[in-house]
Write an enzyme that holds these catalytic residues in place. Structure first.
Site, PDB file in Angstrom:
ATOM      1  N   HIS A  55     -16.319 -23.481  41.947  1.00 18.96           N
ATOM      2  CA  HIS A  55     -15.685 -23.662  43.249  1.00 18.96           C
ATOM      3  C   HIS A  55     -16.345 -24.831  43.977  1.00 18.96           C
ATOM      4  O   HIS A  55     -17.486 -25.196  43.687  1.00 18.96           O
ATOM      5  CB  HIS A  55     -15.796 -22.391  44.070  1.00 18.96           C
ATOM      6  CG  HIS A  55     -14.930 -21.285  43.560  1.00 18.96           C
ATOM      7  ND1 HIS A  55     -14.800 -20.093  44.223  1.00 18.96           N
ATOM      8  CD2 HIS A  55     -14.140 -21.187  42.458  1.00 18.96           C
ATOM      9  CE1 HIS A  55     -13.965 -19.315  43.558  1.00 18.96           C
ATOM     10  NE2 HIS A  55     -13.572 -19.958  42.472  1.00 18.96           N
ATOM     11  N   GLU A  57     -17.609 -25.061  46.960  1.00 17.68           N
ATOM     12  CA  GLU A  57     -18.843 -24.697  47.640  1.00 17.68           C
ATOM     13  C   GLU A  57     -20.012 -24.633  46.657  1.00 17.68           C
ATOM     14  O   GLU A  57     -21.105 -25.113  46.952  1.00 17.68           O
ATOM     15  CB  GLU A  57     -18.715 -23.327  48.327  1.00 17.68           C
ATOM     16  CG  GLU A  57     -17.541 -23.195  49.249  1.00 17.68           C
ATOM     17  CD  GLU A  57     -16.307 -22.584  48.602  1.00 17.68           C
ATOM     18  OE1 GLU A  57     -15.660 -21.744  49.253  1.00 17.68           O
ATOM     19  OE2 GLU A  57     -15.976 -22.951  47.453  1.00 17.68           O
ATOM     20  N   CYS A  83     -14.887 -17.408  48.689  1.00 14.41           N
ATOM     21  CA  CYS A  83     -14.800 -16.121  48.000  1.00 14.41           C
ATOM     22  C   CYS A  83     -16.147 -15.406  48.153  1.00 14.41           C
ATOM     23  O   CYS A  83     -17.119 -15.974  48.663  1.00 14.41           O
ATOM     24  CB  CYS A  83     -14.478 -16.337  46.517  1.00 14.41           C
ATOM     25  SG  CYS A  83     -15.833 -17.063  45.566  1.00 14.41           S
ATOM     26  N   CYS A  86     -19.115 -17.275  46.341  1.00 16.50           N
ATOM     27  CA  CYS A  86     -19.579 -18.451  47.071  1.00 16.50           C
ATOM     28  C   CYS A  86     -20.279 -18.046  48.361  1.00 16.50           C
ATOM     29  O   CYS A  86     -21.242 -18.686  48.774  1.00 16.50           O
ATOM     30  CB  CYS A  86     -18.429 -19.413  47.346  1.00 16.50           C
ATOM     31  SG  CYS A  86     -17.878 -20.283  45.853  1.00 16.50           S
TER      32      CYS A  86
END
Length: 127
Positions: A55, A57, A83, A86
């Protein structure tokens, strides 16, 4: 700027960008995609996201680990709400504020950040 950075992603289903800012300076950036050295395809033949795609992040936070910077007290700007996985990384990285422009259908990440007293700011879609 995070939305522009998201355009670097090779993912077809969703492009997400992230910037980490500290003391009014961008100290890291990331977008969703495969790990370094892998092919730049996020989806398999059936269109499902490959399990090893990172992801935005996570990419931004791991770049911090390879630099002389640290993210203690920083702000994370991201195009989609984090999410839960993260969110855990954000907490551990010492980030104190998360600003996002798109609400993801799952809210556990934002709820965990709020539980950890991290400021979360939804600014709505930005073009």
């Amino acid at each position: 700027m995070a939305a522009i950075w998201a355009e670097n992603s090779y993912c077809r289903r969703r492009q997400v960008g992230a910037l980490i800012v500290k003391d009014k300076m961008i100290i890291s950036d990331g977008y969703n995609g495969t790990p370094s050295g892998f092919e730049n395809q996020c989806e398999d033949e059936s269109g499902a996201t490959k399990s090893y795609v990172l992801h935005a992040e996570a990419n931004a936070i791991t770049k911090i680990a390879c630099s002389n910077n640290n993210s203690n007290g920083a702000t994370l700007y991201v195009t989609a709400s984090p999410c839960i996985e993260c969110a855990k990384l954000i907490i551990q990285a010492g980030i104190k504020r998360v600003v996002y422009s798109e609400q993801y259908r799952l809210t556990e990440g934002i709820e965990l950040l709020q539980q950890a007293n991290i400021e979360t700011v939804y600014i709505g879609n930005v073009e």
